[in-house]
Design a protein around this motif. Structure first.
Motif, PDB file in Angstrom:
ATOM      1  N   VAL A   1     -10.639  -3.242  -2.874  1.00 52.20           N
ATOM      2  CA  VAL A   1     -11.949  -3.845  -3.132  1.00 52.20           C
ATOM      3  C   VAL A   1     -12.532  -3.294  -4.430  1.00 52.20           C
ATOM      4  CG1 VAL A   1     -14.339  -4.034  -2.312  1.00 52.20           C
ATOM      5  CG2 VAL A   1     -12.435  -4.373  -0.716  1.00 52.20           C
ATOM      6  N   LEU A   2     -12.479  -1.992  -4.606  1.00 49.80           N
ATOM      7  CA  LEU A   2     -13.011  -1.368  -5.813  1.00 49.80           C
ATOM      8  C   LEU A   2     -12.301  -1.899  -7.057  1.00 49.80           C
ATOM      9  CD1 LEU A   2     -14.758   0.746  -7.254  1.00 49.80           C
ATOM     10  CD2 LEU A   2     -12.931   2.396  -6.820  1.00 49.80           C
ATOM     11  N   LYS A   3     -10.967  -1.924  -7.037  1.00 52.72           N
ATOM     12  CA  LYS A   3     -10.217  -2.405  -8.199  1.00 52.72           C
ATOM     13  C   LYS A   3     -10.494  -3.871  -8.489  1.00 52.72           C
ATOM     14  CE  LYS A   3      -6.219   0.640  -8.428  1.00 52.72           C
ATOM     15  NZ  LYS A   3      -4.759   0.693  -8.365  1.00 52.72           N
ATOM     16  N   THR A   4     -10.596  -4.672  -7.429  1.00 51.99           N
ATOM     17  CA  THR A   4     -10.854  -6.100  -7.624  1.00 51.99           C
ATOM     18  C   THR A   4     -12.178  -6.310  -8.334  1.00 51.99           C
ATOM     19  OG1 THR A   4      -9.532  -6.718  -5.701  1.00 51.99           O
ATOM     20  CG2 THR A   4     -11.164  -8.327  -6.467  1.00 51.99           C
ATOM     21  N   TYR A   5     -13.231  -5.674  -7.849  1.00 49.46           N
ATOM     22  CA  TYR A   5     -14.542  -5.836  -8.470  1.00 49.46           C
ATOM     23  C   TYR A   5     -14.598  -5.204  -9.858  1.00 49.46           C
ATOM     24  CZ  TYR A   5     -16.500  -7.999  -4.330  1.00 49.46           C
ATOM     25  OH  TYR A   5     -16.765  -8.855  -3.300  1.00 49.46           O
ATOM     26  N   ARG A   6     -13.927  -4.082 -10.033  1.00 52.67           N
ATOM     27  CA  ARG A   6     -13.902  -3.437 -11.357  1.00 52.67           C
ATOM     28  C   ARG A   6     -13.163  -4.319 -12.357  1.00 52.67           C
ATOM     29  NH1 ARG A   6     -11.452   2.252 -11.325  1.00 52.67           N
ATOM     30  NH2 ARG A   6      -9.592   1.018 -11.021  1.00 52.67           N
ATOM     31  N   ASP A   7     -12.017  -4.879 -11.951  1.00 53.40           N
ATOM     32  CA  ASP A   7     -11.257  -5.767 -12.834  1.00 53.40           C
ATOM     33  C   ASP A   7     -12.064  -7.010 -13.195  1.00 53.40           C
ATOM     34  OD1 ASP A   7      -9.206  -3.950 -12.693  1.00 53.40           O
ATOM     35  OD2 ASP A   7      -7.926  -5.179 -11.400  1.00 53.40           O
ATOM     36  N   GLU A   8     -12.772  -7.564 -12.206  1.00 53.82           N
ATOM     37  CA  GLU A   8     -13.610  -8.739 -12.475  1.00 53.82           C
ATOM     38  C   GLU A   8     -14.715  -8.386 -13.457  1.00 53.82           C
ATOM     39  OE1 GLU A   8     -15.025 -10.223  -8.740  1.00 53.82           O
ATOM     40  OE2 GLU A   8     -13.037 -10.918  -8.145  1.00 53.82           O
ATOM     41  N   ARG A   9     -15.285  -7.210 -13.323  1.00 56.87           N
ATOM     42  CA  ARG A   9     -16.351  -6.773 -14.226  1.00 56.87           C
ATOM     43  C   ARG A   9     -15.806  -6.613 -15.638  1.00 56.87           C
ATOM     44  NH1 ARG A   9     -21.416  -7.455 -15.428  1.00 56.87           N
ATOM     45  NH2 ARG A   9     -21.951  -5.933 -16.984  1.00 56.87           N
ATOM     46  N   CYS A  10     -14.605  -6.047 -15.777  1.00 52.13           N
ATOM     47  CA  CYS A  10     -13.991  -5.879 -17.094  1.00 52.13           C
ATOM     48  C   CYS A  10     -13.723  -7.234 -17.740  1.00 52.13           C
ATOM     49  CB  CYS A  10     -12.690  -5.077 -16.985  1.00 52.13           C
ATOM     50  SG  CYS A  10     -12.954  -3.331 -16.653  1.00 52.13           S
ATOM     51  N   LEU A  11     -13.237  -8.191 -16.953  1.00 52.60           N
ATOM     52  CA  LEU A  11     -13.006  -9.540 -17.490  1.00 52.60           C
ATOM     53  C   LEU A  11     -14.320 -10.161 -17.944  1.00 52.60           C
ATOM     54  CD1 LEU A  11     -10.415 -11.028 -14.968  1.00 52.60           C
ATOM     55  CD2 LEU A  11     -10.019 -10.420 -17.360  1.00 52.60           C
ATOM     56  N   HIS A  12     -15.363  -9.972 -17.155  1.00 53.57           N
ATOM     57  CA  HIS A  12     -16.675 -10.503 -17.505  1.00 53.57           C
ATOM     58  C   HIS A  12     -17.172  -9.862 -18.803  1.00 53.57           C
ATOM     59  CE1 HIS A  12     -20.701 -12.119 -17.001  1.00 53.57           C
ATOM     60  NE2 HIS A  12     -21.174 -10.905 -17.172  1.00 53.57           N
ATOM     61  N   ASP A  13     -17.038  -8.537 -18.903  1.00 61.57           N
ATOM     62  CA  ASP A  13     -17.472  -7.827 -20.103  1.00 61.57           C
ATOM     63  C   ASP A  13     -16.679  -8.283 -21.326  1.00 61.57           C
ATOM     64  OD1 ASP A  13     -19.290  -6.460 -18.552  1.00 61.57           O
ATOM     65  OD2 ASP A  13     -18.174  -4.570 -18.551  1.00 61.57           O
ATOM     66  N   ASP A  14     -15.361  -8.473 -21.156  1.00 65.03           N
ATOM     67  CA  ASP A  14     -14.515  -8.947 -22.264  1.00 65.03           C
ATOM     68  C   ASP A  14     -14.932 -10.341 -22.705  1.00 65.03           C
ATOM     69  OD1 ASP A  14     -13.112  -6.578 -22.190  1.00 65.03           O
ATOM     70  OD2 ASP A  14     -11.357  -7.418 -21.177  1.00 65.03           O
TER      71      ASP A  14
ATOM     72  N   ARG B   1       0.810  -1.220   0.000  1.00 62.05           N
ATOM     73  CA  ARG B   1       0.000   0.000   0.000  1.00 62.05           C
ATOM     74  C   ARG B   1       0.838   1.262   0.000  1.00 62.05           C
ATOM     75  NH1 ARG B   1      -1.014   2.359   5.566  1.00 62.05           N
ATOM     76  NH2 ARG B   1       0.013   0.908   6.984  1.00 62.05           N
ATOM     77  N   GLN B   2       0.189   2.318  -0.488  1.00 68.64           N
ATOM     78  CA  GLN B   2       0.713   3.674  -0.375  1.00 68.64           C
ATOM     79  C   GLN B   2      -0.408   4.469   0.273  1.00 68.64           C
ATOM     80  OE1 GLN B   2       1.787   4.914  -4.293  1.00 68.64           O
ATOM     81  NE2 GLN B   2       3.385   3.388  -4.497  1.00 68.64           N
ATOM     82  N   GLY B   3      -0.113   5.195   1.312  1.00 66.31           N
ATOM     83  CA  GLY B   3      -1.158   5.930   2.012  1.00 66.31           C
ATOM     84  C   GLY B   3      -1.684   5.135   3.191  1.00 66.31           C
ATOM     85  N   ASN B   4      -2.847   5.548   3.690  1.00 66.27           N
ATOM     86  CA  ASN B   4      -3.357   4.888   4.895  1.00 66.27           C
ATOM     87  C   ASN B   4      -4.048   3.565   4.560  1.00 66.27           C
ATOM     88  OD1 ASN B   4      -6.353   5.118   4.940  1.00 66.27           O
ATOM     89  ND2 ASN B   4      -5.915   7.309   4.859  1.00 66.27           N
ATOM     90  N   LEU B   5      -4.103   2.702   5.541  1.00 65.45           N
ATOM     91  CA  LEU B   5      -4.598   1.338   5.333  1.00 65.45           C
ATOM     92  C   LEU B   5      -6.067   1.302   4.937  1.00 65.45           C
ATOM     93  CD1 LEU B   5      -4.117  -1.693   5.350  1.00 65.45           C
ATOM     94  CD2 LEU B   5      -4.494  -1.674   7.826  1.00 65.45           C
ATOM     95  N   SER B   6      -6.904   2.070   5.600  1.00 63.36           N
ATOM     96  CA  SER B   6      -8.332   2.057   5.267  1.00 63.36           C
ATOM     97  C   SER B   6      -8.566   2.430   3.804  1.00 63.36           C
ATOM     98  CB  SER B   6      -9.121   3.009   6.173  1.00 63.36           C
ATOM     99  OG  SER B   6      -9.124   2.541   7.494  1.00 63.36           O
ATOM    100  N   SER B   7      -7.878   3.458   3.341  1.00 56.26           N
ATOM    101  CA  SER B   7      -8.014   3.861   1.940  1.00 56.26           C
ATOM    102  C   SER B   7      -7.506   2.775   1.004  1.00 56.26           C
ATOM    103  CB  SER B   7      -7.248   5.156   1.678  1.00 56.26           C
ATOM    104  OG  SER B   7      -7.840   6.220   2.370  1.00 56.26           O
ATOM    105  N   ALA B   8      -6.381   2.168   1.356  1.00 60.60           N
ATOM    106  CA  ALA B   8      -5.820   1.099   0.523  1.00 60.60           C
ATOM    107  C   ALA B   8      -6.786  -0.077   0.417  1.00 60.60           C
ATOM    108  CB  ALA B   8      -4.478   0.637   1.093  1.00 60.60           C
ATOM    109  N   LEU B   9      -7.457  -0.408   1.511  1.00 62.30           N
ATOM    110  CA  LEU B   9      -8.421  -1.513   1.493  1.00 62.30           C
ATOM    111  C   LEU B   9      -9.618  -1.176   0.614  1.00 62.30           C
ATOM    112  CD1 LEU B   9      -8.308  -2.517   5.264  1.00 62.30           C
ATOM    113  CD2 LEU B   9      -7.237  -3.715   3.344  1.00 62.30           C
ATOM    114  N   ARG B  10     -10.112   0.050   0.710  1.00 62.38           N
ATOM    115  CA  ARG B  10     -11.249   0.456  -0.127  1.00 62.38           C
ATOM    116  C   ARG B  10     -10.868   0.406  -1.611  1.00 62.38           C
ATOM    117  NH1 ARG B  10     -11.542   4.451   3.979  1.00 62.38           N
ATOM    118  NH2 ARG B  10     -13.384   4.172   5.277  1.00 62.38           N
ATOM    119  N   VAL B  11      -9.694   0.938  -1.940  1.00 56.61           N
ATOM    120  CA  VAL B  11      -9.245   0.942  -3.331  1.00 56.61           C
ATOM    121  C   VAL B  11      -9.045  -0.486  -3.835  1.00 56.61           C
ATOM    122  CG1 VAL B  11      -7.318   1.578  -4.861  1.00 56.61           C
ATOM    123  CG2 VAL B  11      -8.252   3.250  -3.236  1.00 56.61           C
TER     124      VAL B  11
END
Length: 91
Positions: free
Chosen positions: A65-78, A53-63
């Motif tokens: 989760v967001l990236k994981t679900y966004r990446d999964e959605r992109c793979l699904h769309d592809d 992580r870069q920055g605080n832990l809570s923010s890193a965890l939120r980012v």
């Protein structure tokens, strides 16, 4: 899906040190689901995120989760796009 936005504080152990993390319930749910799919504990997942992580832990965890679900959605769309193209080419 009901979103409460309720912030929950949880204690976690990272590299042998206990700390507390405050996240909205939805992010805790996301972390729990991602850890379950990876067949690791939520503590192991948080430790992995903490290590890069870069920055605080809570923010890193939120980012994360967001990236994981966004990446999964992109793979699904592809995948859907590739299937549609294959079906169209087969006609």
């Amino acid at each position: 899906m009901t979103m409460t936005g309720e912030v929950r504080k949880r204690s976690v152990v990272i590299a042998g040190h206990r700390t507390s993390v405050s996240l909205e319930s939805e992010f805790w749910d996301g972390l729990r689901e991602i850890a379950r799919r990876r067949e690791i504990s939520i503590g192991q997942l948080i430790t992995e995120i903490d290590a890069v992580r870069q920055g605080n832990l809570s923010s890193a965890l939120r980012v994360f989760v967001l990236k994981t679900y966004r990446d999964e959605r992109c793979l699904h769309d592809d995948s859907e796009m590739a299937l549609a193209e294959a079906m169209a080419a087969g006609r």
